[in-house]
Write a protein that holds these residues in place. Structure first.
Motif, PDB file in Angstrom:
ATOM      1  N   GLU A   1     -26.878 -49.932   5.479  1.00  0.00           N
ATOM      2  CA  GLU A   1     -25.938 -48.933   4.988  1.00  0.00           C
ATOM      3  C   GLU A   1     -26.714 -47.801   4.345  1.00  0.00           C
ATOM      4  OE1 GLU A   1     -22.401 -48.232   1.690  1.00  0.00           O
ATOM      5  OE2 GLU A   1     -23.167 -50.254   2.000  1.00  0.00           O
ATOM      6  N   VAL A   2     -26.562 -46.597   4.887  1.00  0.00           N
ATOM      7  CA  VAL A   2     -27.146 -45.397   4.304  1.00  0.00           C
ATOM      8  C   VAL A   2     -26.064 -44.323   4.360  1.00  0.00           C
ATOM      9  CG1 VAL A   2     -28.929 -43.628   4.486  1.00  0.00           C
ATOM     10  CG2 VAL A   2     -29.479 -46.000   5.061  1.00  0.00           C
ATOM     11  N   ASP A   3     -25.650 -43.893   3.184  1.00  0.00           N
ATOM     12  CA  ASP A   3     -24.624 -42.858   3.088  1.00  0.00           C
ATOM     13  C   ASP A   3     -25.274 -41.506   2.869  1.00  0.00           C
ATOM     14  OD1 ASP A   3     -22.308 -44.507   3.262  1.00  0.00           O
ATOM     15  OD2 ASP A   3     -22.613 -45.117   1.194  1.00  0.00           O
ATOM     16  N   LEU A   4     -24.713 -40.491   3.473  1.00  0.00           N
ATOM     17  CA  LEU A   4     -25.107 -39.115   3.196  1.00  0.00           C
ATOM     18  C   LEU A   4     -24.091 -38.581   2.190  1.00  0.00           C
ATOM     19  CD1 LEU A   4     -26.731 -36.528   3.779  1.00  0.00           C
ATOM     20  CD2 LEU A   4     -25.127 -36.075   5.633  1.00  0.00           C
ATOM     21  N   TRP A   5     -24.565 -38.103   1.069  1.00  0.00           N
ATOM     22  CA  TRP A   5     -23.653 -37.621   0.050  1.00  0.00           C
ATOM     23  C   TRP A   5     -24.065 -36.230  -0.415  1.00  0.00           C
ATOM     24  CZ3 TRP A   5     -26.674 -36.793  -4.137  1.00  0.00           C
ATOM     25  CH2 TRP A   5     -27.798 -37.606  -4.299  1.00  0.00           C
ATOM     26  N   HIS A   6     -23.109 -35.553  -0.982  1.00  0.00           N
ATOM     27  CA  HIS A   6     -23.325 -34.218  -1.545  1.00  0.00           C
ATOM     28  C   HIS A   6     -22.721 -34.201  -2.935  1.00  0.00           C
ATOM     29  CE1 HIS A   6     -24.350 -32.629   2.433  1.00  0.00           C
ATOM     30  NE2 HIS A   6     -23.354 -33.368   2.877  1.00  0.00           N
ATOM     31  N   GLY A   7     -23.259 -33.384  -3.803  1.00  0.00           N
ATOM     32  CA  GLY A   7     -22.700 -33.279  -5.138  1.00  0.00           C
ATOM     33  C   GLY A   7     -23.182 -32.024  -5.825  1.00  0.00           C
ATOM     34  N   PHE A   8     -22.574 -31.764  -6.960  1.00  0.00           N
ATOM     35  CA  PHE A   8     -22.970 -30.618  -7.776  1.00  0.00           C
ATOM     36  C   PHE A   8     -24.003 -31.078  -8.786  1.00  0.00           C
ATOM     37  CE2 PHE A   8     -18.645 -29.519  -6.433  1.00  0.00           C
ATOM     38  CZ  PHE A   8     -18.857 -28.251  -5.938  1.00  0.00           C
ATOM     39  N   ILE A   9     -25.108 -30.351  -8.875  1.00  0.00           N
ATOM     40  CA  ILE A   9     -26.166 -30.655  -9.826  1.00  0.00           C
ATOM     41  C   ILE A   9     -26.535 -29.350 -10.522  1.00  0.00           C
ATOM     42  CG2 ILE A   9     -28.542 -31.467 -10.089  1.00  0.00           C
ATOM     43  CD1 ILE A   9     -28.106 -33.163  -7.563  1.00  0.00           C
ATOM     44  N   GLY A  10     -26.636 -29.407 -11.838  1.00  0.00           N
ATOM     45  CA  GLY A  10     -26.966 -28.213 -12.603  1.00  0.00           C
ATOM     46  C   GLY A  10     -28.274 -28.397 -13.354  1.00  0.00           C
ATOM     47  N   PRO A  11     -28.692 -27.385 -14.066  1.00  0.00           N
ATOM     48  CA  PRO A  11     -29.952 -27.475 -14.811  1.00  0.00           C
ATOM     49  C   PRO A  11     -29.845 -28.471 -15.969  1.00  0.00           C
ATOM     50  CG  PRO A  11     -28.815 -25.443 -15.340  1.00  0.00           C
ATOM     51  CD  PRO A  11     -28.046 -26.090 -14.230  1.00  0.00           C
ATOM     52  N   LYS A  12     -30.999 -29.051 -16.318  1.00  0.00           N
ATOM     53  CA  LYS A  12     -31.057 -29.961 -17.455  1.00  0.00           C
ATOM     54  C   LYS A  12     -30.532 -29.235 -18.693  1.00  0.00           C
ATOM     55  CE  LYS A  12     -34.240 -32.899 -20.001  1.00  0.00           C
ATOM     56  NZ  LYS A  12     -35.592 -33.437 -20.061  1.00  0.00           N
ATOM     57  N   GLY A  13     -29.757 -29.939 -19.491  1.00  0.00           N
ATOM     58  CA  GLY A  13     -29.233 -29.341 -20.712  1.00  0.00           C
ATOM     59  C   GLY A  13     -27.947 -28.558 -20.526  1.00  0.00           C
ATOM     60  N   LEU A  14     -27.366 -28.595 -19.336  1.00  0.00           N
ATOM     61  CA  LEU A  14     -26.095 -27.899 -19.113  1.00  0.00           C
ATOM     62  C   LEU A  14     -25.063 -28.455 -20.096  1.00  0.00           C
ATOM     63  CD1 LEU A  14     -24.911 -25.796 -17.089  1.00  0.00           C
ATOM     64  CD2 LEU A  14     -24.118 -27.736 -15.730  1.00  0.00           C
ATOM     65  N   PRO A  15     -24.408 -27.599 -20.863  1.00  0.00           N
ATOM     66  CA  PRO A  15     -23.466 -28.086 -21.875  1.00  0.00           C
ATOM     67  C   PRO A  15     -22.358 -28.951 -21.252  1.00  0.00           C
ATOM     68  CG  PRO A  15     -23.920 -25.763 -22.210  1.00  0.00           C
ATOM     69  CD  PRO A  15     -24.532 -26.141 -20.890  1.00  0.00           C
ATOM     70  N   ARG A  16     -22.027 -30.049 -21.927  1.00  0.00           N
ATOM     71  CA  ARG A  16     -21.037 -30.998 -21.405  1.00  0.00           C
ATOM     72  C   ARG A  16     -19.694 -30.343 -21.098  1.00  0.00           C
ATOM     73  NH1 ARG A  16     -21.058 -36.443 -19.510  1.00  0.00           N
ATOM     74  NH2 ARG A  16     -18.929 -36.596 -18.779  1.00  0.00           N
ATOM     75  N   PRO A  17     -19.209 -29.393 -21.895  1.00  0.00           N
ATOM     76  CA  PRO A  17     -17.927 -28.760 -21.531  1.00  0.00           C
ATOM     77  C   PRO A  17     -17.982 -28.067 -20.162  1.00  0.00           C
ATOM     78  CG  PRO A  17     -18.427 -28.316 -23.831  1.00  0.00           C
ATOM     79  CD  PRO A  17     -19.654 -28.963 -23.225  1.00  0.00           C
ATOM     80  N   ILE A  18     -19.110 -27.500 -19.826  1.00  0.00           N
ATOM     81  CA  ILE A  18     -19.252 -26.851 -18.519  1.00  0.00           C
ATOM     82  C   ILE A  18     -19.320 -27.917 -17.425  1.00  0.00           C
ATOM     83  CG2 ILE A  18     -20.762 -25.423 -17.075  1.00  0.00           C
ATOM     84  CD1 ILE A  18     -21.460 -23.858 -19.636  1.00  0.00           C
TER      85      ILE A  18
END
Length: 145
Positions: free
Chosen positions: A69-86
């Motif tokens: 099983e190998v899934d291809l996935w996509h997601g949103f990744i932001g810079p380290k330290g991105l504020p939690r509300p954002i």
């Protein structure tokens, strides 16, 4: 098989369509139009379950490679330290978009299943992938050429 490294799916797809290579691994979204037109034959999908857009194509496990099983996935990744509300605002908007009928139809047409979830679940997915590929590399299953 002989591994032929490519700098992207486009050149690999082109070479397979023109007969320069016999097989390649691709995302369902990339290969699906060519499979549907008859220019490519889907041999198996790497996911645990069959892809609804290709219901007659077996999984690799069904084709004889147990526990594959190998899934291809996509997601949103932001810079380290991105504020939690954002982070939370982006996550909420992304999850909401995955509940839209239009989104579900578009993804299904591309052979993709939406997942959604929390940032923590996504981080767990990333860690799982890192652990899997690290283990394969360190166990000698993957070798540098």
């Amino acid at each position: 098989m002989t591994h032929v490294p490519y700098r992207g799916t486009g050149p690999a797809l082109t070479d397979t369509l023109t007969g320069q290579t016999q097989v390649f691994f691709s995302s369902a979204a990339t290969a699906l139009p060519h499979v549907q037109s008859g220019k490519l034959k889907a041999l198996a999908v790497t996911t645990a379950n069959r892809v609804p857009a290709l219901p007659d194509v077996p999984t690799v496990a069904e084709a004889g490679v147990a526990d594959y099983e190998v899934d291809l996935w996509h997601g949103f990744i932001g810079p380290k330290g991105l504020p939690r509300p954002i982070v939370d605002k982006i996550n909420k908007a992304a999850n909401q978009s995955l509940t839209l009928q239009e989104t579900a139809e578009k993804l299904a047409n591309d052979g993709v299943a939406p997942a959604g979830g929390t940032p923590e679940q996504f981080m767990a997915t990333i860690r799982k992938e890192i652990d899997l590929w690290k283990k394969l590399a360190t166990d000698g299953v993957i070798k540098a050429e």
